[in-house]
Design a protein around this motif. Structure first.
Motif, PDB file in Angstrom:
ATOM      1  N   TRP A   1       0.842  -1.207   0.000  1.00  0.00           N
ATOM      2  CA  TRP A   1       0.000   0.000   0.000  1.00  0.00           C
ATOM      3  C   TRP A   1       0.875   1.254   0.000  1.00  0.00           C
ATOM      4  CZ3 TRP A   1      -4.875   0.352  -1.235  1.00  0.00           C
ATOM      5  CH2 TRP A   1      -5.791  -0.657  -0.932  1.00  0.00           C
ATOM      6  N   MET A   2       1.861   1.292   0.904  1.00  0.00           N
ATOM      7  CA  MET A   2       2.732   2.469   0.995  1.00  0.00           C
ATOM      8  C   MET A   2       3.423   2.746  -0.338  1.00  0.00           C
ATOM      9  SD  MET A   2       4.568   1.809   4.675  1.00  0.00           S
ATOM     10  CE  MET A   2       5.805   3.082   4.363  1.00  0.00           C
ATOM     11  N   ALA A   3       4.000   1.726  -0.921  1.00  0.00           N
ATOM     12  CA  ALA A   3       4.741   1.895  -2.169  1.00  0.00           C
ATOM     13  C   ALA A   3       3.840   2.359  -3.299  1.00  0.00           C
ATOM     14  CB  ALA A   3       5.438   0.583  -2.537  1.00  0.00           C
ATOM     15  N   LEU A   4       2.639   1.775  -3.377  1.00  0.00           N
ATOM     16  CA  LEU A   4       1.702   2.176  -4.433  1.00  0.00           C
ATOM     17  C   LEU A   4       1.311   3.646  -4.299  1.00  0.00           C
ATOM     18  CD1 LEU A   4      -0.585  -0.974  -4.591  1.00  0.00           C
ATOM     19  CD2 LEU A   4       0.652   0.021  -6.539  1.00  0.00           C
ATOM     20  N   PHE A   5       1.021   4.073  -3.080  1.00  0.00           N
ATOM     21  CA  PHE A   5       0.625   5.468  -2.880  1.00  0.00           C
ATOM     22  C   PHE A   5       1.788   6.427  -3.156  1.00  0.00           C
ATOM     23  CE2 PHE A   5      -2.997   4.100   0.025  1.00  0.00           C
ATOM     24  CZ  PHE A   5      -3.981   4.602  -0.816  1.00  0.00           C
ATOM     25  N   ALA A   6       3.003   6.047  -2.760  1.00  0.00           N
ATOM     26  CA  ALA A   6       4.139   6.969  -2.856  1.00  0.00           C
ATOM     27  C   ALA A   6       4.772   6.999  -4.238  1.00  0.00           C
ATOM     28  CB  ALA A   6       5.203   6.593  -1.819  1.00  0.00           C
TER      29      ALA A   6
ATOM     30  N   VAL B   1      12.649   4.773  10.510  1.00  0.00           N
ATOM     31  CA  VAL B   1      13.425   4.078   9.475  1.00  0.00           C
ATOM     32  C   VAL B   1      14.890   4.512   9.456  1.00  0.00           C
ATOM     33  CG1 VAL B   1      11.375   3.725   8.056  1.00  0.00           C
ATOM     34  CG2 VAL B   1      12.801   5.756   7.669  1.00  0.00           C
ATOM     35  N   GLY B   2      15.302   5.299  10.465  1.00  0.00           N
ATOM     36  CA  GLY B   2      16.717   5.644  10.598  1.00  0.00           C
ATOM     37  C   GLY B   2      17.173   6.871   9.841  1.00  0.00           C
ATOM     38  N   LEU B   3      16.238   7.733   9.461  1.00  0.00           N
ATOM     39  CA  LEU B   3      16.603   8.984   8.802  1.00  0.00           C
ATOM     40  C   LEU B   3      16.579  10.126   9.802  1.00  0.00           C
ATOM     41  CD1 LEU B   3      14.479   8.641   5.525  1.00  0.00           C
ATOM     42  CD2 LEU B   3      16.937   8.210   5.792  1.00  0.00           C
ATOM     43  N   ASP B   4      17.232  11.234   9.455  1.00  0.00           N
ATOM     44  CA  ASP B   4      17.230  12.419  10.309  1.00  0.00           C
ATOM     45  C   ASP B   4      15.797  12.938  10.408  1.00  0.00           C
ATOM     46  OD1 ASP B   4      18.020  14.541  11.834  1.00  0.00           O
ATOM     47  OD2 ASP B   4      18.948  15.671  10.202  1.00  0.00           O
ATOM     48  N   PRO B   5      15.209  12.996  11.605  1.00  0.00           N
ATOM     49  CA  PRO B   5      13.781  13.356  11.741  1.00  0.00           C
ATOM     50  C   PRO B   5      13.524  14.852  11.648  1.00  0.00           C
ATOM     51  CG  PRO B   5      14.702  12.913  13.900  1.00  0.00           C
ATOM     52  CD  PRO B   5      15.805  12.622  12.917  1.00  0.00           C
ATOM     53  N   THR B   6      13.686  15.404  10.455  1.00  0.00           N
ATOM     54  CA  THR B   6      13.497  16.846  10.238  1.00  0.00           C
ATOM     55  C   THR B   6      12.049  17.214   9.951  1.00  0.00           C
ATOM     56  OG1 THR B   6      13.907  16.626   7.868  1.00  0.00           O
ATOM     57  CG2 THR B   6      15.827  17.029   9.275  1.00  0.00           C
ATOM     58  N   GLY B   7      11.257  16.260   9.488  1.00  0.00           N
ATOM     59  CA  GLY B   7       9.900  16.575   9.028  1.00  0.00           C
ATOM     60  C   GLY B   7       9.873  17.088   7.606  1.00  0.00           C
ATOM     61  N   VAL B   8      11.040  17.339   7.025  1.00  0.00           N
ATOM     62  CA  VAL B   8      11.137  17.768   5.622  1.00  0.00           C
ATOM     63  C   VAL B   8      11.198  16.510   4.757  1.00  0.00           C
ATOM     64  CG1 VAL B   8      12.496  19.025   3.917  1.00  0.00           C
ATOM     65  CG2 VAL B   8      12.350  19.869   6.272  1.00  0.00           C
ATOM     66  N   VAL B   9      10.370  16.459   3.739  1.00  0.00           N
ATOM     67  CA  VAL B   9      10.319  15.270   2.882  1.00  0.00           C
ATOM     68  C   VAL B   9      11.423  15.375   1.835  1.00  0.00           C
ATOM     69  CG1 VAL B   9       8.853  13.801   1.464  1.00  0.00           C
ATOM     70  CG2 VAL B   9       7.834  15.224   3.248  1.00  0.00           C
ATOM     71  N   THR B  10      12.483  14.659   2.057  1.00  0.00           N
ATOM     72  CA  THR B  10      13.648  14.657   1.178  1.00  0.00           C
ATOM     73  C   THR B  10      13.559  13.481   0.197  1.00  0.00           C
ATOM     74  OG1 THR B  10      14.814  13.277   2.777  1.00  0.00           O
ATOM     75  CG2 THR B  10      15.083  15.682   2.990  1.00  0.00           C
ATOM     76  N   PRO B  11      14.434  13.442  -0.812  1.00  0.00           N
ATOM     77  CA  PRO B  11      14.444  12.277  -1.708  1.00  0.00           C
ATOM     78  C   PRO B  11      14.642  10.959  -0.965  1.00  0.00           C
ATOM     79  CG  PRO B  11      15.663  14.089  -2.700  1.00  0.00           C
ATOM     80  CD  PRO B  11      15.306  14.532  -1.311  1.00  0.00           C
ATOM     81  N   GLU B  12      15.462  10.984   0.107  1.00  0.00           N
ATOM     82  CA  GLU B  12      15.670   9.769   0.885  1.00  0.00           C
ATOM     83  C   GLU B  12      14.379   9.307   1.557  1.00  0.00           C
ATOM     84  OE1 GLU B  12      19.379  11.964   0.279  1.00  0.00           O
ATOM     85  OE2 GLU B  12      17.448  12.541   1.165  1.00  0.00           O
ATOM     86  N   THR B  13      13.567  10.267   1.979  1.00  0.00           N
ATOM     87  CA  THR B  13      12.282   9.918   2.594  1.00  0.00           C
ATOM     88  C   THR B  13      11.343   9.288   1.586  1.00  0.00           C
ATOM     89  OG1 THR B  13      12.567  11.803   4.102  1.00  0.00           O
ATOM     90  CG2 THR B  13      10.366  10.829   3.964  1.00  0.00           C
ATOM     91  N   TRP B  14      11.345   9.838   0.371  1.00  0.00           N
ATOM     92  CA  TRP B  14      10.511   9.258  -0.686  1.00  0.00           C
ATOM     93  C   TRP B  14      10.932   7.816  -0.977  1.00  0.00           C
ATOM     94  CZ3 TRP B  14       5.971  10.776  -2.152  1.00  0.00           C
ATOM     95  CH2 TRP B  14       5.630  12.137  -2.140  1.00  0.00           C
ATOM     96  N   VAL B  15      12.242   7.586  -1.041  1.00  0.00           N
ATOM     97  CA  VAL B  15      12.719   6.226  -1.317  1.00  0.00           C
ATOM     98  C   VAL B  15      12.235   5.267  -0.235  1.00  0.00           C
ATOM     99  CG1 VAL B  15      14.782   4.769  -1.414  1.00  0.00           C
ATOM    100  CG2 VAL B  15      14.732   6.943  -2.658  1.00  0.00           C
ATOM    101  N   ALA B  16      12.296   5.695   1.031  1.00  0.00           N
ATOM    102  CA  ALA B  16      11.829   4.839   2.123  1.00  0.00           C
ATOM    103  C   ALA B  16      10.343   4.536   1.998  1.00  0.00           C
ATOM    104  CB  ALA B  16      12.127   5.502   3.455  1.00  0.00           C
ATOM    105  N   LEU B  17       9.544   5.544   1.615  1.00  0.00           N
ATOM    106  CA  LEU B  17       8.113   5.321   1.433  1.00  0.00           C
ATOM    107  C   LEU B  17       7.843   4.419   0.231  1.00  0.00           C
ATOM    108  CD1 LEU B  17       6.866   8.961   2.081  1.00  0.00           C
ATOM    109  CD2 LEU B  17       6.334   6.984   3.503  1.00  0.00           C
ATOM    110  N   GLN B  18       8.587   4.629  -0.843  1.00  0.00           N
ATOM    111  CA  GLN B  18       8.350   3.891  -2.079  1.00  0.00           C
ATOM    112  C   GLN B  18       8.826   2.444  -2.009  1.00  0.00           C
ATOM    113  OE1 GLN B  18      10.275   6.492  -4.871  1.00  0.00           O
ATOM    114  NE2 GLN B  18       8.566   7.940  -4.945  1.00  0.00           N
ATOM    115  N   THR B  19       9.615   2.141  -0.990  1.00  0.00           N
ATOM    116  CA  THR B  19      10.036   0.750  -0.794  1.00  0.00           C
ATOM    117  C   THR B  19       9.317   0.122   0.393  1.00  0.00           C
ATOM    118  OG1 THR B  19      11.946   1.525   0.525  1.00  0.00           O
ATOM    119  CG2 THR B  19      12.318   1.096  -1.805  1.00  0.00           C
ATOM    120  N   GLY B  20       8.318   0.827   0.925  1.00  0.00           N
ATOM    121  CA  GLY B  20       7.477   0.272   1.985  1.00  0.00           C
ATOM    122  C   GLY B  20       8.178   0.107   3.317  1.00  0.00           C
ATOM    123  N   ALA B  21       9.212   0.908   3.582  1.00  0.00           N
ATOM    124  CA  ALA B  21       9.911   0.781   4.859  1.00  0.00           C
ATOM    125  C   ALA B  21       8.992   1.161   6.008  1.00  0.00           C
ATOM    126  CB  ALA B  21      11.149   1.685   4.860  1.00  0.00           C
TER     127      ALA B  21
END
Length: 442
Positions: free
Chosen positions: A364-369, A421-441
């Motif tokens: 679900w996460m990957a499909l939405f993202a 998921v081990g990323l810097d918790p800035t609240g800013v949606v970075t490319p790394e955040t998108w990758v985590a969402l798109q891989t269903g982390a």
């Protein structure tokens, strides 16, 4: 020290430049409201930050807007023996910030209210000719500001902000009226030159005086298109106190400076700033519809695991998402049949997910993202905001409202997800955040 004869000569010279500009084809009116409205956070500092500082804050701070002092006789950021000022503020700097997504708010700081004795350059309070001298000076300052804006590559239609510091006595008739006439001249000249007018002041002084004059004597002064008011109540919003300004005035066209002179650190870079919350050009716009694939609903309170034999609206939503991602060509009939299993399995294989043929949380996460991965903060809007909010909901973040505009709730959920998921918790949606969402982390 400030030299009065020099000021007179400068005013005359700038007025001549203004007349020349009008004769060579200045626009007859202010630009229309921009289509890219924004509701979100902004900051301003004494001097424009360096490129390195802006880059660090871009990917780690909540701010999309940056106030920049571009000139004027009372601008504080001037080179000294110990302070370089802002030599980096040029057309290249502005172009880079705009290309990165920053909303640049150019500020001009010239003469101040006549009863502000602490300033070296004051608006002329002479009432002759309905404060003609104040009006002329306002027009001259606008012309100089437009010239500087053009040097910096700011496009026509940009709002240029006049900084009229608060704290002056609005009960002093000549002081108040000359300030109003000055600001009217500023606005009139900006409109003639194809720019919009903004005024910064305290809510109880300059902004109150403007709104009161417009209420009691409409048409006597040309009003700014947008206002930026200092009101240090610590609330990040664009609400206004009706004792100072009518609730409907400048609705959708306000910046609220709610905290002053505070040190903030983002991305390891500390700056002393004023914090602001803005709603400009009508604010960030909601999408017209939340439906997809025609009239299919995608938003639910939860996204349970679906498998062969599942039925209902959530299955139809899954079919729609698979169709949007090119993995399903069947009917949106809400039936989890062999074609849906095959499409889910193919999607999982192509996106490095566990190949189960079942619609689990990661799927679900990957499909939405799925899609592009733009940088996003409070105020970001549109299809990408919908994808983000839906992916977060699918991850279990039930506090997120799926509306199509990133708000504080969304960025708090982003920070929680990033921490998990081990990323810097800035609240800013970075490319790394998108990758985590798109891989269903998760």
């Amino acid at each position: 020290m400030y030299d009065a004869p020099a000021r007179t000569a400068t005013v005359v010279a700038v007025l001549l430049a203004f007349c020349t500009t009008l004769l060579t084809g200045g626009s007859a009116s202010a630009a229309e409201r921009r289509q890219d409205g924004l509701t979100g956070y902004a900051f301003d500092a004494r001097c424009a930050p360096t490129q390195e500082q802006m880059d660090a804050w871009l990917t780690s701070s909540p701010f999309w807007g940056v106030g920049v002092y571009i000139g004027g006789s009372m601008a504080s950021c001037r080179p000294t023996a110990t302070d370089p000022g802002q030599p980096h503020l040029d057309g290249t700097w502005v172009a880079r910030q705009r290309a990165a997504g920053w909303r640049v708010l150019p500020i001009w700081v010239g003469p101040q209210a006549a009863c502000q004795a602490s300033y070296g350059d004051l608006i002329d309070p002479n009432p002759a000719g309905d404060y003609a001298a104040a009006d002329a000076r306002g027009r001259a300052e606008a012309t100089a500001a437009v010239a500087r804006a053009r040097e910096l590559g700011l496009p026509a239609g940009t709002t240029l902000w006049y900084d009229l510091e608060g704290g002056f006595d609005v009960a002093d008739d000549d002081c108040r009226r000359s300030a109003l006439r000055f600001l009217s001249g500023w606005t009139s000249a900006l409109h003639a030159l194809g720019h919009r007018s903004g005024v910064y002041s305290s809510v109880s002084a300059g902004i109150h005086a403007l709104d009161n004059a417009d209420n009691l004597s409409p048409g006597s002064y040309e009003m700014p298109d947008q206002v930026w008011y200092a009101w240090y109540n610590g609330r990040a919003d664009v609400e206004i106190d009706p004792q100072w300004v009518r609730a409907s005035t400048w609705a959708g066209e306000r910046v609220h400076q709610y905290e002053a002179h505070t040190t903030a650190t983002y991305g390891g870079v500390a700056l002393t700033i004023d914090r602001n919350f803005l709603e400009l050009d009508g604010g960030s716009r909601l999408p017209r519809s939340l439906l997809a694939c025609g009239r299919t609903r995608l938003d639910f309170g939860a996204y349970p695991r679906l498998r062969t034999g599942s039925k209902g609206d959530r299955v139809a939503a899954l079919q729609c998402l698979l169709r949007k991602n090119g993995r399903y060509r069947g009917k949106l009939d809400g039936r989890y049949d062999r074609d849906v299993v095959r499409a889910v399995t193919t999607y999982q294989r192509r996106h490095d997910l566990r190949r189960t043929g079942k619609a689990d949380r990661a799927t679900w996460m990957a499909l939405f993202a799925q899609g592009s991965g733009p940088l996003m903060k409070v105020g970001s809007a549109g299809e990408s905001a919908l994808r983000l909010q839906r992916a977060l909901r699918a991850s279990g973040a039930r506090s997120v409202r799926v509306e199509g505009v990133v708000d504080d709730r969304t960025t708090k959920a982003v920070a929680r997800f990033q921490r998990r998921v081990g990323l810097d918790p800035t609240g800013v949606v970075t490319p790394e955040t998108w990758v985590a969402l798109q891989t269903g982390a998760h």
